[in-house]
Write a protein that holds these residues in place. Structure first.
Motif, PDB file in Angstrom:
ATOM      1  N   THR A   1       0.833  -1.202   0.000  1.00 30.42           N
ATOM      2  CA  THR A   1       0.000   0.000   0.000  1.00 30.42           C
ATOM      3  C   THR A   1       0.868   1.251   0.000  1.00 30.42           C
ATOM      4  O   THR A   1       0.533   2.262  -0.630  1.00 30.42           O
TER       5      THR A   1
ATOM      6  N   ARG B   1       1.850   1.958  -3.436  1.00 24.77           N
ATOM      7  CA  ARG B   1       0.708   2.539  -4.155  1.00 24.77           C
ATOM      8  C   ARG B   1       0.635   4.045  -3.920  1.00 24.77           C
ATOM      9  O   ARG B   1       0.483   4.831  -4.862  1.00 24.77           O
ATOM     10  N   HIS B   2       0.765   4.442  -2.666  1.00 21.99           N
ATOM     11  CA  HIS B   2       0.698   5.866  -2.343  1.00 21.99           C
ATOM     12  C   HIS B   2       1.839   6.640  -3.000  1.00 21.99           C
ATOM     13  O   HIS B   2       1.653   7.774  -3.468  1.00 21.99           O
ATOM     14  N   GLU B   3       3.017   6.023  -3.049  1.00 22.85           N
ATOM     15  CA  GLU B   3       4.159   6.703  -3.650  1.00 22.85           C
ATOM     16  C   GLU B   3       3.967   6.882  -5.153  1.00 22.85           C
ATOM     17  O   GLU B   3       4.260   7.936  -5.711  1.00 22.85           O
TER      18      GLU B   3
ATOM     19  N   GLU C   1       1.426   9.643  -5.706  1.00 19.41           N
ATOM     20  CA  GLU C   1       1.961  10.965  -5.410  1.00 19.41           C
ATOM     21  C   GLU C   1       2.932  11.438  -6.488  1.00 19.41           C
ATOM     22  O   GLU C   1       2.894  12.589  -6.931  1.00 19.41           O
TER      23      GLU C   1
ATOM     24  N   ASP D   1      -4.047   7.300 -10.548  1.00 22.17           N
ATOM     25  CA  ASP D   1      -4.684   6.361  -9.624  1.00 22.17           C
ATOM     26  C   ASP D   1      -4.134   4.970  -9.905  1.00 22.17           C
ATOM     27  O   ASP D   1      -4.469   4.373 -10.922  1.00 22.17           O
TER      28      ASP D   1
END
Length: 435
Positions: free
Chosen positions: A216, A219-221, A224, A229
């Motif tokens: 996860t 995913r966020h990296e 950003e 998405d």
């Protein structure tokens, strides 16, 4: 948006009735046409008519990766060779690949389920989709390529590599959807930053990622740094390639295409079936595949299933992000790597001891594979040139076996820790599982 509303929103009762009908047909078909399955079922006193309910599936034996190897290349086919439209392959535990074959109907099914995944991810006919998955025998590139065309998107068939060119074309072609392994997406982001390109200012909006486990946090990296998405997808060559399951934009599990694939969870140790919600090993049966149908394939992937309808409207069962594996297989840069493959190479090289350690790390966000190899006293006492030549030879042999590059470090005798039990061959420092 839903691509095939009739199939993706069926009630559980309708879906299970369809699955039972397809399962009974498939079991009868492999019994008649595939000697491997016929023999396995006869040994257990099973016949096609033994399947009267979905629960009877559990009486059938499992199919394993080793069965693909033992029946290499075409022993598991259920159709004559002349009916094959395409052959793909992936790495196995020996130098022989895992062979996957398709009829024209199989290719149409594969395109259909991948199209569903793309639409669930928010991809439309207005998108320009850059496919940076490998083409060729690897199933990733072509699976997404044809699915993207099927829904009307414009495809940029870049394949993997050529990173600076990838970034240039993202800008020039106004790419909106980027398809790659998650680690390559991070590498793309790094390279773009070094080039002074802010990907968040491009048209990118959706990432289609798979072929390796990712967290996860990753995913966020990606979200950003690329301004898109990131969507998780799951597939495996033995079943079809990508298209087994994929997230929708709600990010609450990966929808399995259950009208073509029957999924179950079993206890990894005993093989006993587990109920919905319990974590265990994912097992998949292909319900509609013609060329190479697979019954109860043990994927080795640990997850759990949730049959509750999703907020997106789909009623297909959802699987959690894979949280680990039951075997010793590693996935490095999207390629399956087995310690036994590396051991096979090392044992063929004179002067190398049967003691080694595999270290997997993430350097600059790309997977890095290094193998520490003990050498004999005589070899270790050799000059630098001789040691460098040996390293180069081992490195070349491993590239030929694995299909990816690995660094080699020769170490002195008895420097790798011994074990009285099972040797710890692999040190995986990536920490890709969990949150």
């Amino acid at each position: 948006m839903i691509w095939n509303r009739e199939r993706e929103t069926m009630s559980r009762a309708e879906l299970e009735a369809l699955q039972l009908d397809l399962l009974r047909r498939q079991v009868a078909r492999v019994y008649e046409r595939v000697p491997f399955y016929r023999q396995a079922y006869r040994e257990r006193g099973l016949r096609p008519e033994s399947i009267r309910s979905l629960a009877d599936l559990h009486s059938l034996p499992f199919t394993r990766k080793s069965d693909f190897r033992d029946n290499y290349p075409f022993g598991l086919l259920a159709v004559p060779r002349r009916e094959l439209a395409r052959i793909h392959a992936s790495s196995g535990t020996t130098g022989k690949p895992i062979v996957v074959a398709y009829t024209r109907n199989d290719l149409a099914t594969w395109t259909e389920v991948c199209a569903r995944n793309l639409v669930a991810a928010g991809v439309t006919a207005d998108d320009t989709m850059q496919v940076a998955m490998g083409y060729g025998l690897f199933t990733g590139g072509l699976g997404w390529h044809y699915a993207g065309e099927h829904i009307g998107a414009t495809i940029v068939p870049m394949s993997s590599g050529n990173t600076k060119r990838q970034i240039m074309l993202m800008q020039d072609f106004e790419t909106t959807v980027f398809c790659s392994t998650p680690s390559y997406a991070i590498f793309i982001a790094e390279q773009a930053e070094e080039m002074g390109v802010d990907l968040r200012e491009t048209r990118l909006r959706v990432g289609i990622h798979g072929a390796e486990p990712w967290s996860t946090a990753m995913r966020h990296e990606i979200a950003e740094r690329m301004g898109l998405d990131p969507i998780d997808t799951y597939g495996l060559s033995e079943i079809m390639g990508p298209g087994v399951s994929g997230e929708c934009t709600h990010h609450c599990g990966l929808h399995i295409n259950e009208d073509h694939l029957l999924a179950e969870i079993v206890d990894p140790a005993t093989g006993d079936p587990l109920p919905y919600g319990e974590r265990g090993e994912l097992v998949i049966t292909t319900l509609t595949k013609e060329a190479l149908p697979v019954i109860r394939f043990r994927t080795g992937d640990i997850t759990r299933l949730d049959p509750a309808p999703c907020p997106c409207g789909r009623t297909l069962v959802r699987m959690d992000k894979v949280s680990g594996r039951t075997d010793d297989m590693l996935i490095v840069r999207g390629v399956n790597v087995f310690p036994s493959q590396i051991e096979t190479v090392l044992l063929q090289v004179e002067g190398v001891q049967p003691h080694y350690q595999i270290i997997v790390d993430r350097q600059r966000t790309l997977d890095d594979l290094e193998v520490w190899v003990e050498v004999s006293e005589e070899v270790f006492a050799d000059d630098i040139r001789g040691l460098q030549a040996l390293e180069g030879r081992i490195r070349d042999e491993m590239r030929n076996m694995l299909g990816i590059a690995a660094r080699v470090k020769l170490v002195e005798p008895k420097s790798i820790q011994r074990s009285e039990g099972k040797a710890k061959r692999v040190i995986d420092r990536r920490e890709v599982y969990g949150s």
